[in-house]
Every structure is written in structure tokens, then in C-alpha cells.
Design an enzyme around this catalytic site. Structure first.
Site, PDB file in Angstrom:
ATOM      1  N   VAL A 193      11.950 -36.950  28.620  1.00 10.66           N
ATOM      2  CA  VAL A 193      12.748 -37.079  30.299  1.00 10.66           C
ATOM      3  C   VAL A 193      13.973 -35.927  29.991  1.00 10.66           C
ATOM      4  CG1 VAL A 193      13.987 -37.780  32.204  1.00 10.66           C
ATOM      5  CG2 VAL A 193      11.795 -38.800  31.378  1.00 10.66           C
ATOM      6  N   HIS A 222       4.206 -32.375  59.743  1.00 11.48           N
ATOM      7  CA  HIS A 222       3.895 -30.884  59.188  1.00 11.48           C
ATOM      8  C   HIS A 222       4.828 -30.016  59.605  1.00 11.48           C
ATOM      9  CE1 HIS A 222       1.284 -27.606  58.350  1.00 11.48           C
ATOM     10  NE2 HIS A 222       1.566 -27.142  59.422  1.00 11.48           N
TER      11      HIS A 222
END
Length: 462
Positions: free
Chosen positions: A182, A439
Site C-alpha cells: 500500500v 443511476h
């Protein structure tokens, strides 16, 4: 040595980072009398040398990329370079605001805050600058520091750690990043956005090796497109100064030269010389050993955060601190399911996951009992608008719950919240498919993936 308080504290906490201050805040909320001891700044690594400042750098990198790529969106923008003084002013402003807020929060909870280097002096006391703080219980939360390798000295000049990288006064022309986890990929990503030539060296076969292999491969593909180099599958051997930089040699004989070497091979626990072993605390390779309730082998001592061998994430420290405080207050907290902890790597593109990988699921349930599905972001309207590529991969037990969600794509770290609910509530694909996702959002991609896994794909092929 005099006790600093007229009465014994319910709880003395050594370390004011994520785990320590979370324990202090929750314990005080539950009516316990708390002393919190910190030798540096309240907030610890996460606030001052980790999560917050690195993500600020990454956001500055995102702005730089947006300036370069404006023409792709019909915007006439130009990129004239990075003003590191300005970047640091922005970064430090974010940190300072959060630091001030945290100081006020601790003060408002009537916590006795002690600035100074503490040392465990007995199973029930911590000494700080000649004063003794005694408690019915002690929590060890001394955190971690950047690690190195035998024979590799981090000098802060040409061989640096993440601490040095956060205050670097320039953009390096080139850098080798040792470690593809990371920390390594986040700095590689930020520096590349700033204009540096970057090569990552990772001894294991893939970048972000703790993630699902498909996520690693997608990140590697994206990094290639961005011009970030990487060498996989061969470990570090030596580093030496050249006339104008550093030369890194790997065990397979490959060499890389750059202006800087960033050592990003992980973080090690801060425990040496703090009196832990003398008090009888069981340890392994510097880590304090603790059970699922963060109890050590000494009844009056608990330990949390990076000091114990669990996931080195700030939100894990928060959860462990809260767990200890609630246990000591007489509540019945549930042990942490570490597989259920959300994980995000904030590079470009982001990598986010919760649950187990496909390989781990096959170990747990058997290869014939594991079903996977990949939903490509090419079918997601919002991702198209953002011009980000990637996918969402689901791992489920055959005819059972979803046990792993693995996501790659810009901003998908923001979707890991629903993913952790899916895993932790042992949701079936059909149950998630019933939910209506807005959406056009990237969150919709998570819904579409579950629609497909439930056998009723909408904007994807079955």
C-alpha cells in the site's frame, strides 16, 4: 516517584494515535476516568505521518493529472508544474485542522492528557518524566514506525522512508520504490502524477500482494499505461550511492538507478525499551501478543493498533480501542472479524476490498464450492464519464453468501462501505440485487455485479 493523580485512574493509555485516543474517547464516554499519554502529537501516525497527509498528496496528484488531461474533456487546461511549497501548505492545513479538532474533542471529554515519553513501569503504571500514572488497567498503543532491511540504512538523504517523503521539498526526477504494498504504490502513484520517473521493486509476484490476484493484475496494467515501472519476483540485495543518486541491485542481478530510494516495505511496532517485557508482557518479533479481545497475557494490560499483529489500518485501531474501552466498562463487545474490515489503497486507480480473496475462499470452502463474477466498469455510465477503467469482482460460496468484494477503479474506495455491509451481513446475491442503486453512479456497478451473480444481468453479458 509521585503519582500524578490523587486517585488511581480507571484507565491509563500509553500512546495517543488512532487506537489509543479511540480507547480514551469511548472509555470517557462510558464514565471511566482516563489518562492518555503521548510523546509526540495527538493523532499519531495516521493524522501526522500516514493516512491523512498521504491522501492529501494523492489528491494534489489527481489535480495535476486533471490539469494535464483537460483536453480529453473539452477543457483548455495546462499543467505548468508542481509547487511543493504550495502542496505542503495545503497538506499541512488539512492536518492542522483535524489536529485542532481532535485536541478539542479530547479536552471536552475531561481526559487527562499527558505530553511526554511514557514507559510501562509495572502492570498498572506508566512513568512520564519522573511522574507515575497508575491505573486499574493499562492500554498499550505505541504504534509503529517505518521498517528497513538488514544492511539498508535509511539516512533521510537519498535513502528515505515515507516520513521523509511526506516533507520532501521537491519532486524527485526519478525514484526507486522498494516495496509494492500500500505505502509503496501510493507514493509511486503520487510522484508519477507530479512528473517523476518511478520504478517499484517488489519481491513477491505481484503489486499489492495482499489483494486478490485479479486486482493486482489490473493495477499493474494501469501502472504500465501511466508509465510507472515495476520489477516483480526478485528481492532487494544492495543499495549504494552513485555520483548523483542511488543504485539498487536485486538478487537476480538487475540494477536500477534513481535520484532517491524510498524504502516502503512496511511498518514495525514501537515496543523496544518501553518496559513491556520487564512487566511480563508476551511478545513476538517486537509485537505485543493479544487475544481476540485485545487482552495480553497480563490481566491488567491490553494492547491495540499497530503494536499488535493485526491489520495495520487506522480504522482497525479505532475499532480495537473501542472494543477495549467497552470491555473494561463492563459491556460485551463482539470480537473483530478482520476479514470484514474494508481495505483501500488510494493510488490511481484505487484498489478496494473487503472479505477474502478467491484463493483464500478456495482454501476455506473448497475450490468446487467457490463462484466468482467480474463486472467490468466499461458497462458503468459514471465510470465512462470519469474515464476510469477497472472492475468489480465478487467471490461467493456456491448457493451461499458473498464472501469477498474486490474493486479496482478511480473513486471505488468510496464504494467499500456497501461492500462491507454485504460481507458482514452475509448477504446473498439475490438480496443485494433487490436493492435499487442510483443511476448513474459507480455504486450502481456494485448493484449490477450482484444482478449478474444472481443470474439476471442488466448492463452486462451473461
Amino acid at each position: 516517584m509521585a503519582n500524578d493523580a490523587s486517585t488511581v485512574f480507571d484507565l491509563v493509555i500509553l500512546g495517543g494515535g488512532s487506537g489509543g485516543y479511540a480507547a480514551a474517547l469511548r472509555a470517557s464516554q462510558l464514565g471511566l476516568d482516563v489518562a492518555l499519554i503521548e510523546k509526540n502529537k495527538l493523532g499519531g501516525t495516521c493524522l501526522h505521518n500516514g493516512c491523512i497527509p498521504t491522501k492529501a498528496l494523492l489528491h494534489a496528484g489527481e489535480i495535476a493529472d486533471a490539469a494535464r488531461e483537460g483536453a480529453e474533456f473539452g477543457v483548455r487546461s495546462t499543467f505548468d508544474g508542481i509547487d511543493m511549497a504550495g502542496v505542503h501548505k495545503y497538506k499541512d492545513g488539512v492536518v492542522a485542522g483535524l489536529y485542532k479538532g481532535l485536541q478539542g474533542l479530547v479536552a471536552s471529554r475531561k481526559i487527562t492528557y499527558v505530553e511526554g515519553e511514557g514507559r510501562l513501569s509495572s502492570p498498572t503504571s506508566v512513568d512520564v518524566a519522573g511522574r507515575r500514572y497508575t491505573g486499574r488497567h493499562v492500554v498499550l498503543a505505541t504504534g509503529s514506525v517505518p521498517r528497513s532491511l538488514p544492511g539498508l540504512t535509511i539516512d533521510g538523504d537519498r535513502i528515505i522512508s515515507s516520513d521523509h517523503a511526506l516533507v520532501l521539498d521537491r519532486v524527485p526526477k526519478s525514484a526507486v520504490v522498494l516495496g509494492g504494498g500500500v505505502i509503496g504504490v501510493e507514493f509511486a502513484s503520487a510522484w508519477r502524477s507530479f512528473g517523476a520517473e518511478v520504478t517499484i521493486v517488489e519481491g513477491l509476484p505481484h503489486l499489492v500482494p495482499a489483494e486478490d490476484e485479479s486486482s493486482s493484475k489490473l493495477l499493474e496494467r494501469a501502472f504500465r499505461k501511466r508509465g510507472i515501472g515495476f520489477s516483480l519476483g526478485s528481492f532487494f540485495k544492495t543499495a549504494e550511492y552513485t555520483d548523483d543518486g542511488v543504485r539498487v541491485t536485486l538478487e537476480n542481478g538487475k540494477t536500477f538507478e534513481a535520484e532517491l530510494l524510498l524504502v516502503a516495505i512496511g511498518r514495525g511496532p514501537v515496543s523496544q525499551g518501553l518496559g513491556y517485557e520487564e512487566a511480563g508482557v508476551a511478545m513476538d518479533r517486537g509485537f505485543v501478543l493479544a487475544d481476540e479481545y485485545c487482552r495480553t497475557n497480563v490481566p491488567t494490560i491490553s494492547a491495540v493498533g499497530d503494536l499488535i499483529p493485526t491489520l495495520q489500518l487506522a480504522h482497525v485501531g479505532f475499532a480495537e480501542g473501542i472494543l477495549v474501552a467497552e470491555r473494561l466498562a463492563g459491556l460485551s463487545p463482539v470480537p473483530i472479524d478482520y476479514d470484514g474490515v474494508p481495505r483501500v489503497t488510494y493510488c490511481h486507480p484505487e484498489v478496494a476490498s473487503v472479505g477474502v480473496t478467491e484463493a483464500r475462499a478456495k482454501e476455506l470452502y473448497g475450490a468446487d464450492q467457490v463462484v466468482t463474477l467480474k463486472y467490468n466498469l466499461a458497462g458503468n455510465g459514471r465510470s465512462k464519464i470519469l474515464k476510469t477503467a477497472g472492475e468489480i469482482k465478487l467471490v461467493r460460496v456456491r448457493d451461499g453468501a458473498v464472501v469477498g468484494v474486490h474493486m479496482v477503479g478511480d473513486r471505488l474506495g468510496e464504494q467499500v462501505g456497501e461492500a462491507q455491509l454485504i460481507y458482514n451481513w452475509e448477504a446473498l446475491p439475490d438480496e443485494v440485487a433487490q436493492l435499487i442503486h442510483a443511476h448513474p453512479t459507480q455504486n450502481e456497478a456494485l448493484g449490477e455485479a450482484h444482478l449478474a451473480l444472481a443470474g439476471k444481468p442488466l448492463h452486462s453479458h451473461d
